[in-house]
Design a protein around this motif. Sequence first.
Motif, PDB file in Angstrom:
ATOM      1  N   VAL A  24       0.845  -1.205   0.000  1.00 49.09           N
ATOM      2  CA  VAL A  24       0.000   0.000   0.000  1.00 49.09           C
ATOM      3  C   VAL A  24       0.875   1.248   0.000  1.00 49.09           C
ATOM      4  O   VAL A  24       0.630   2.190  -0.772  1.00 49.09           O
ATOM      5  N   LEU A  25       1.904   1.281   0.836  1.00 52.77           N
ATOM      6  CA  LEU A  25       2.769   2.466   0.896  1.00 52.77           C
ATOM      7  C   LEU A  25       3.547   2.681  -0.403  1.00 52.77           C
ATOM      8  O   LEU A  25       3.743   3.824  -0.824  1.00 52.77           O
ATOM      9  N   ILE A  26       3.972   1.602  -1.039  1.00 58.11           N
ATOM     10  CA  ILE A  26       4.672   1.741  -2.323  1.00 58.11           C
ATOM     11  C   ILE A  26       3.723   2.283  -3.392  1.00 58.11           C
ATOM     12  O   ILE A  26       4.095   3.161  -4.172  1.00 58.11           O
ATOM     13  N   SER A  27       2.487   1.789  -3.403  1.00 56.26           N
ATOM     14  CA  SER A  27       1.530   2.302  -4.394  1.00 56.26           C
ATOM     15  C   SER A  27       1.194   3.762  -4.117  1.00 56.26           C
ATOM     16  O   SER A  27       1.003   4.543  -5.046  1.00 56.26           O
ATOM     17  N   GLU A  28       1.126   4.136  -2.849  1.00 56.97           N
ATOM     18  CA  GLU A  28       0.873   5.539  -2.507  1.00 56.97           C
ATOM     19  C   GLU A  28       2.025   6.426  -2.957  1.00 56.97           C
ATOM     20  O   GLU A  28       1.813   7.493  -3.527  1.00 56.97           O
ATOM     21  N   SER A  29       3.240   5.970  -2.693  1.00 58.11           N
ATOM     22  CA  SER A  29       4.415   6.741  -3.110  1.00 58.11           C
ATOM     23  C   SER A  29       4.480   6.868  -4.621  1.00 58.11           C
ATOM     24  O   SER A  29       4.778   7.939  -5.158  1.00 58.11           O
ATOM     25  N   ALA A  30       4.205   5.775  -5.302  1.00 56.08           N
ATOM     26  CA  ALA A  30       4.218   5.813  -6.771  1.00 56.08           C
ATOM     27  C   ALA A  30       3.132   6.741  -7.285  1.00 56.08           C
ATOM     28  O   ALA A  30       3.359   7.511  -8.225  1.00 56.08           O
ATOM     29  N   ILE A  92      -6.614   3.046  -2.550  1.00 54.99           N
ATOM     30  CA  ILE A  92      -5.862   2.491  -3.679  1.00 54.99           C
ATOM     31  C   ILE A  92      -6.642   2.688  -4.975  1.00 54.99           C
ATOM     32  O   ILE A  92      -6.063   3.010  -6.017  1.00 54.99           O
ATOM     33  N   THR A  93      -7.953   2.526  -4.915  1.00 55.25           N
ATOM     34  CA  THR A  93      -8.786   2.761  -6.095  1.00 55.25           C
ATOM     35  C   THR A  93      -8.694   4.213  -6.545  1.00 55.25           C
ATOM     36  O   THR A  93      -8.575   4.501  -7.735  1.00 55.25           O
TER      37      THR A  93
END
Length: 148
Positions: A24-30, A92-93
């Motif tokens: 989740v944190l990697i997707s947020e950062s990306a 995430i969505t």
Amino acid sequence: MSTKMQNTAITPLPKMKMVVICTVLISESAGYMFVFPFLPFMIRSFGVEESEVGFHSGWVASSFMFGQFLSSFAWGWISDKVGIRPVLIFGITVTIINTVCVGLSTSLAQVLTVRFFGGLLNGNIGVVKTYIGLITDQTNEATAFGST
């Protein structure tokens, strides 16, 4: 280190939960940083003068975090009411939709608005930190927070 801590066995971190948290944190950062490499070119394509590109790039970059700043307490409250999982899935969505909408933006005002609402509708960073506090104890909390 206190004597009490020396005698206490360190609880192992829940690996699968930590994998989910890191994902989740990697997707947020990306989702936050993906725009940076092409942002100056995008802003120039909107007709902004070269001398103003840096100024407007800063506004676009900060609009996402400003939206998160305004809504972080609300997302904490919502996660208390409906649960952490639905809030993380919604965030995430929103990140996915926001990424597409930023790419399709055709004006500076549009990209600023999309980034702002992307941050406003996404409280995953605070919710993830709360979740880490819930799944850890005093013996492994520092390790969990340090690894995210």
